[in-house]
Design an enzyme around this catalytic site. Structure first.
Site, PDB file in Angstrom:
ATOM      1  N   ASP A   1       0.639  -8.837  12.839  1.00 48.51           N
ATOM      2  CA  ASP A   1       1.262  -8.859  12.270  1.00 48.51           C
ATOM      3  C   ASP A   1       2.329 -10.344  11.617  1.00 48.51           C
ATOM      4  O   ASP A   1       3.100  -9.788  12.023  1.00 48.51           O
ATOM      5  CB  ASP A   1       3.039  -7.760  12.311  1.00 48.51           C
ATOM      6  CG  ASP A   1       3.102  -7.489  10.608  1.00 48.51           C
ATOM      7  OD1 ASP A   1       3.976  -7.670   9.835  1.00 48.51           O
ATOM      8  OD2 ASP A   1       3.008  -6.808   9.799  1.00 48.51           O
TER       9      ASP A   1
ATOM     10  N   THR B   1      -0.893   7.604  -0.683  1.00 46.31           N
ATOM     11  CA  THR B   1      -2.124   7.593  -1.902  1.00 46.31           C
ATOM     12  C   THR B   1      -3.282   6.495  -1.763  1.00 46.31           C
ATOM     13  O   THR B   1      -4.298   6.652  -1.812  1.00 46.31           O
ATOM     14  CB  THR B   1      -1.586   7.668  -3.517  1.00 46.31           C
ATOM     15  OG1 THR B   1      -1.969   5.859  -3.133  1.00 46.31           O
ATOM     16  CG2 THR B   1      -1.108   8.191  -3.691  1.00 46.31           C
TER      17      THR B   1
ATOM     18  N   ASP C   1       6.232 -10.175  10.518  1.00 47.32           N
ATOM     19  CA  ASP C   1       6.978  -9.495  11.225  1.00 47.32           C
ATOM     20  C   ASP C   1       7.495 -11.180  12.745  1.00 47.32           C
ATOM     21  O   ASP C   1       8.588 -11.153  12.736  1.00 47.32           O
ATOM     22  CB  ASP C   1       6.376  -8.607  12.450  1.00 47.32           C
ATOM     23  CG  ASP C   1       6.785  -6.988  11.071  1.00 47.32           C
ATOM     24  OD1 ASP C   1       6.827  -7.025  10.335  1.00 47.32           O
ATOM     25  OD2 ASP C   1       6.311  -6.217  11.678  1.00 47.32           O
TER      26      ASP C   1
ATOM     27  N   ARG D   1       1.082  -1.498  -0.479  1.00 43.51           N
ATOM     28  CA  ARG D   1      -0.116  -0.154   0.447  1.00 43.51           C
ATOM     29  C   ARG D   1       0.846   1.167  -0.332  1.00 43.51           C
ATOM     30  O   ARG D   1       1.900   1.511   0.634  1.00 43.51           O
ATOM     31  CB  ARG D   1      -0.749  -0.607   1.176  1.00 43.51           C
ATOM     32  CG  ARG D   1      -1.741   0.973   1.172  1.00 43.51           C
ATOM     33  CD  ARG D   1      -3.013   1.039   2.436  1.00 43.51           C
ATOM     34  NE  ARG D   1      -2.449   1.126   3.505  1.00 43.51           N
ATOM     35  CZ  ARG D   1      -2.688   1.070   4.606  1.00 43.51           C
ATOM     36  NH1 ARG D   1      -4.146   0.832   4.608  1.00 43.51           N
ATOM     37  NH2 ARG D   1      -2.379   1.307   6.053  1.00 43.51           N
TER      38      ARG D   1
END
Length: 211
Positions: free
Chosen positions: A201, A107, A204, A103
């Protein structure tokens, strides 16, 4: 879009250990691999096969083989790589492609930064690996990317999903032939777009970067 949550004691047990914040990275990786193999067993239930004739040490007999072209497995970088070994252990003759998406923080658009896939996916059954279906943005864009290459039969294997992500994915793919196979649908997303209760996550924790 069809959604399947795999209801099995082994799936529930392995997911419980994955959720535990005290589970170390090596154990997290191993359990992810094992859990993906269990999910893949259900995800490949509709894999296309044909009858073939083989010779056993005793006689000729009919058997089952994958049709051509063989299934294509596509992990979404980076966290999807941690799911790959568990998938190819179950389907060792499948081909493997890669799709990197992230991502743009300015934007908020999903940007494809890497891909290694056949140019024409017409007639291919594609299995997408992405551990967390949170907002649904990345997986939606990945499926659209595969559709642009000609794929029409896509199965997504995820460890967890949030209801918000599933809703966005279903809206994005419309009436296309898409299946989602999961270990759990969790409660919701929090204000940081993490799945609750989730497991943190996944990328991670797979690669030892969790705080």
């Amino acid at each position: 879009m069809r959604t399947l949550v795999v209801d099995h004691p082994l799936v529930a047990h392995k997911l419980t250990v994955l959720r535990d914040k005290n589970t170390p990275s090596p154990v997290f990786r191993q359990l992810t691999e094992e859990l993906v193999t269990l999910l893949a067993y259900e995800a490949t239930r509709e894999v296309r096969t044909e009858t073939v004739t083989i010779e056993t040490p005793i006689t000729s007999t009919a058997g089952t083989a994958f049709t051509k072209p063989t299934p294509l497995v596509v992990p979404i970088l980076r966290a999807g790589l941690g799911m790959l070994e568990g998938m190819v252990k179950l389907v060792p003759t499948a081909e493997v492609g890669f799709l990197g998406m992230a991502r743009d923080e300015e934007t908020l658009d999903i940007v494809t930064y890497a891909e290694r896939l056949p140019e024409d996916l017409t007639g291919r059954q594609v299995f997408v690996l992405d551990p967390m279906l949170a907002t649904g943005g990345t997986l939606s864009e990945a499926i659209k990317f595969l559709f642009r290459r000609g794929a029409r039969d896509v199965t997504c294997i995820c460890l967890l999903a949030a209801p918000e992500g599933l809703a966005r994915l279903e809206k994005g793919v419309g009436d296309a032939n898409v299946r989602v196979v999961l270990a759990s649908i969790d409660e919701r997303l929090n204000e940081k777009a993490y799945i609750v209760p989730g497991l943190g996550d996944a990328g991670d924790r797979l690669y030892g970067l969790a705080k």
